[in-house]
Design a protein around this motif. Structure first.
Motif, short mmCIF file in Angstrom:
data_model
loop_
_atom_site.label_atom_id
_atom_site.label_comp_id
_atom_site.label_asym_id
_atom_site.label_seq_id
_atom_site.Cartn_x
_atom_site.Cartn_y
_atom_site.Cartn_z
N PHE A 195 64.63 91.48 -29.74
CA PHE A 195 65.81 91.45 -30.58
C PHE A 195 66.51 92.81 -30.55
O PHE A 195 65.93 93.82 -30.19
CB PHE A 195 65.43 91.13 -32.04
CG PHE A 195 64.83 89.76 -32.22
CD1 PHE A 195 65.63 88.67 -32.52
CD2 PHE A 195 63.46 89.58 -32.09
CE1 PHE A 195 65.08 87.42 -32.69
CE2 PHE A 195 62.90 88.32 -32.26
CZ PHE A 195 63.71 87.24 -32.56
N HIS A 230 72.21 94.75 -34.94
CA HIS A 230 73.65 95.00 -34.90
C HIS A 230 74.24 94.70 -36.26
O HIS A 230 74.18 93.56 -36.74
CB HIS A 230 74.31 94.14 -33.82
CG HIS A 230 75.79 94.36 -33.68
ND1 HIS A 230 76.33 95.55 -33.23
CD2 HIS A 230 76.85 93.54 -33.95
CE1 HIS A 230 77.65 95.45 -33.22
NE2 HIS A 230 77.98 94.24 -33.67
N LYS A 289 71.99 92.96 -38.71
CA LYS A 289 71.42 91.67 -38.36
C LYS A 289 70.69 91.76 -37.02
O LYS A 289 71.06 92.53 -36.14
CB LYS A 289 72.50 90.59 -38.28
CG LYS A 289 73.13 90.24 -39.63
CD LYS A 289 74.10 89.08 -39.48
CE LYS A 289 74.69 88.68 -40.83
NZ LYS A 289 75.61 87.51 -40.72
N TYR A 331 69.63 90.07 -33.48
CA TYR A 331 70.09 89.09 -32.50
C TYR A 331 69.09 89.06 -31.35
O TYR A 331 68.69 90.10 -30.84
CB TYR A 331 71.48 89.46 -31.98
CG TYR A 331 72.55 89.43 -33.04
CD1 TYR A 331 73.29 88.27 -33.27
CD2 TYR A 331 72.82 90.55 -33.81
CE1 TYR A 331 74.27 88.23 -34.26
CE2 TYR A 331 73.80 90.53 -34.80
CZ TYR A 331 74.52 89.37 -35.01
OH TYR A 331 75.50 89.33 -35.99
N GLU A 332 68.72 87.84 -30.93
CA GLU A 332 67.75 87.72 -29.85
C GLU A 332 68.36 88.20 -28.53
O GLU A 332 69.52 87.89 -28.21
CB GLU A 332 67.28 86.27 -29.71
CG GLU A 332 66.09 86.13 -28.77
CD GLU A 332 65.44 84.76 -28.84
OE1 GLU A 332 64.41 84.56 -28.18
OE2 GLU A 332 65.99 83.88 -29.55
#
Length: 254
Positions: A71, A74, A77, A79-80
């Motif tokens: 991950f 950003h 959060k 994000y994968e």
């Protein structure tokens, strides 16, 4: 300097409606050997697969050498990452499975050379030189031209270890590397792993080999039902476990 090489915080994983990892916290310092013990179904192998993002975690976070695995963060959060980015991260994480997963149509030497040439971009000559050195390290330089089917299970597993080491990993994961071997072949694989531990390789090992755990591990982590039950030095956990669940398991194993 004190930051762990591997850090897992509140790692959770579900398969369908079953929660197989229930908030795993684990830290492994550079050069440390940690053995994961526990009954089948405890979540040990699943946790290893989460460390190198072969399984996507459903909660928590894993870092290797300060980098979040699988991950990116950003604007607050997660994000994968794309598969190509995950593959780059996996270069630093060697993994040896229960089954050897060697390429049957390639020689021992070709199996070890493949990753450094295709993934790391090494020249074939340089990769071959390193591969022969690693095969010598695991006692198999004389079998470099042979094919996997010509080797015993223990020899194939030693080739698999050499193949992982050829990628120059920061961290080595071993998922019950001797469980598929005949009893008389177990010792030759454990001998290689013990030498790696003595040389300072950072290792997380899922195993039922209590002798290896007692001799090579800096820390024992006992897991059951997807959770960490007990941790501590081998002399404490194996000789005087604090939890009844650990005592029951060791009574059956030992």
């Amino acid at each position: 300097m004190n930051e762990p090489l591997l850090r897992a915080v509140n790692v959770r994983k579900h398969f369908g409606g079953v929660e197989v990892l229930r908030g795993i916290d684990l830290s492994v310092r550079k050069g440390q050997v940690v053995c994961l013990l526990g009954p089948s179904g405890a979540g040990k192998s699943t946790f290893l697969r989460c460390v190198n993002h072969l399984e996507t975690i459903d909660g928590g976070q894993v870092w290797v050498d300060g980098e979040p695995i699988g991950f990116r963060l950003h604007r607050g959060k997660l994000y994968e990452l794309r598969e190509r980015e995950v593959a780059r991260q996996r270069r630093d994480i060697g993994m040896v499975f229960q089954r050897f997963n060697l390429f049957a149509h390639r020689s021992v030497l070709e199996n070890v050379v493949e990753g450094p040439v295709r993934v790391l971009g090494q020249s074939p000559a340089a990769a071959k030189k390193t591969a022969l050195e690693l095969l010598d390290r695991v006692g198999l330089a004389h079998r470099a031209r042979d094919y996997p089917e010509q080797l015993s299970g223990g020899q194939q597993q030693r080739v698999a270890i050499a193949r992982s080491l050829a990628m120059k990993p920061k961290l080595m994961l071993f998922d019950e590397p001797t469980s598929a071997l005949d009893p008389e072949l177990v010792g030759e694989v454990l001998e290689v792993m013990t030498s790696l531990a003595a040389e300072g390789m950072t290792m997380v090992v899922v195993t039922h080999e209590m002798g290896f755990a007692r001799e090579a591990a800096d820390e024992i982590v006992f897991m059951a039902d997807g959770a960490v039950v007990e941790t501590g030095p081998p002399g404490e956990v194996l000789s005087a476990p604090a939890h009844e669940r650990t005592r029951q398991f060791l009574a059956r194993i030992l």
